[in-house]
Design a protein around this motif. Structure first.
Motif, mmCIF file in Angstrom:
data_model
loop_
_atom_site.group_PDB
_atom_site.id
_atom_site.type_symbol
_atom_site.label_atom_id
_atom_site.label_comp_id
_atom_site.label_asym_id
_atom_site.label_seq_id
_atom_site.Cartn_x
_atom_site.Cartn_y
_atom_site.Cartn_z
ATOM 1 N N LEU A 1 53.389 0.813 28.990
ATOM 2 C CA LEU A 1 54.366 1.733 29.574
ATOM 3 C C LEU A 1 54.742 1.277 30.983
ATOM 4 C CD1 LEU A 1 56.009 4.350 29.434
ATOM 5 C CD2 LEU A 1 53.995 5.561 30.275
ATOM 6 N N GLY A 2 53.763 0.854 31.763
ATOM 7 C CA GLY A 2 54.033 0.349 33.099
ATOM 8 C C GLY A 2 54.916 -0.885 33.084
ATOM 9 N N ARG A 3 54.668 -1.779 32.135
ATOM 10 C CA ARG A 3 55.476 -2.995 32.014
ATOM 11 C C ARG A 3 56.920 -2.651 31.687
ATOM 12 N NH1 ARG A 3 52.769 -5.448 27.999
ATOM 13 N NH2 ARG A 3 51.229 -6.202 29.473
ATOM 14 N N MET A 4 57.117 -1.661 30.797
ATOM 15 C CA MET A 4 58.463 -1.256 30.433
ATOM 16 C C MET A 4 59.195 -0.652 31.625
ATOM 17 S SD MET A 4 60.579 1.565 29.498
ATOM 18 C CE MET A 4 59.442 2.884 29.243
ATOM 19 N N LEU A 5 58.521 0.232 32.379
ATOM 20 C CA LEU A 5 59.165 0.869 33.531
ATOM 21 C C LEU A 5 59.493 -0.151 34.623
ATOM 22 C CD1 LEU A 5 57.043 4.122 33.816
ATOM 23 C CD2 LEU A 5 59.380 3.916 32.997
ATOM 24 N N LYS A 6 58.582 -1.069 34.879
ATOM 25 C CA LYS A 6 58.823 -2.074 35.921
ATOM 26 C C LYS A 6 59.966 -2.997 35.545
ATOM 27 C CE LYS A 6 54.612 -3.489 35.927
ATOM 28 N NZ LYS A 6 53.360 -4.209 36.176
ATOM 29 N N SER A 7 60.056 -3.359 34.261
ATOM 30 C CA SER A 7 61.133 -4.258 33.849
ATOM 31 C C SER A 7 62.487 -3.554 33.879
ATOM 32 C CB SER A 7 60.860 -4.832 32.469
ATOM 33 O OG SER A 7 60.930 -3.831 31.496
ATOM 34 N N LYS A 8 62.535 -2.270 33.511
ATOM 35 C CA LYS A 8 63.801 -1.524 33.551
ATOM 36 C C LYS A 8 64.287 -1.304 34.982
ATOM 37 C CE LYS A 8 64.184 -0.404 29.118
ATOM 38 N NZ LYS A 8 65.325 -0.551 28.248
ATOM 39 N N CYS A 9 63.331 -1.159 35.918
ATOM 40 C CA CYS A 9 63.716 -0.972 37.323
ATOM 41 C C CYS A 9 63.906 -2.306 38.042
ATOM 42 C CB CYS A 9 62.654 -0.145 38.052
ATOM 43 S SG CYS A 9 62.545 1.551 37.459
ATOM 44 N N GLY A 10 63.403 -3.389 37.464
ATOM 45 C CA GLY A 10 63.567 -4.710 38.069
ATOM 46 C C GLY A 10 62.693 -4.921 39.292
ATOM 47 N N VAL A 11 61.510 -4.296 39.310
ATOM 48 C CA VAL A 11 60.612 -4.422 40.458
ATOM 49 C C VAL A 11 59.184 -4.680 39.968
ATOM 50 C CG1 VAL A 11 61.981 -2.955 41.977
ATOM 51 C CG2 VAL A 11 60.238 -1.934 40.531
ATOM 52 N N GLY A 12 58.264 -4.839 40.898
ATOM 53 C CA GLY A 12 56.859 -5.044 40.566
ATOM 54 C C GLY A 12 56.087 -3.747 40.623
ATOM 55 N N GLY A 13 54.790 -3.874 40.419
ATOM 56 C CA GLY A 13 53.924 -2.713 40.464
ATOM 57 C C GLY A 13 52.637 -2.988 39.730
#
Length: 115
Positions: free
Chosen positions: A70-82
């Motif tokens: 889920l974190g990977r999906m959110l980070k890729s959709k926002c175009g940022v790290g985390g």
């Protein structure tokens, strides 16, 4: 050669029983709830981050692999790290509204903004 697992049994000092077997605790992960039953909270956080703003998603119930996915999906959709660990997802930057919209689109209906 014996397996040296002393780091896993630091609290055992000595046993005189020749048949003693140290029992290690098993960490049992909770099964991942369906997206409609997840109670996620989305908030902005600046604490201990050098003044930088991050979006913090908490309240995930499930396995560590599902949390990272889920974190990977959110980070890729926002175009940022985390990062995603310990039951929370950290996304770098102020993406509170975008993440709420993405989560609701993915079926996380009980998502609420905090703060």
């Amino acid at each position: 050669m014996k397996k040296n697992d002393w780091k896993e049994r630091l609290n055992v000092v000595y046993s005189t029983n020749p048949d003693f077997q140290y029992e290690m605790e098993e960490n049992i992960e909770a099964p991942t709830l369906p997206p409609a039953q997840q109670r996620l909270r989305v908030q902005l956080d600046r604490k201990n981050r050098g003044g930088k703003v991050v979006t913090l998603i908490t309240g995930f119930t499930g396995t560590e692999d599902d949390l990272k996915e889920l974190g990977r999906m959110l980070k890729s959709k926002c175009g940022v790290g985390g990062s995603a660990k310990d039951g929370e997802i950290i996304v770098q930057g102020d993406f509170k509204q975008k993440i709420i919209e993405l989560l609701k689109k993915e079926g996380y209906t009980q998502t609420k903004p905090v703060g």
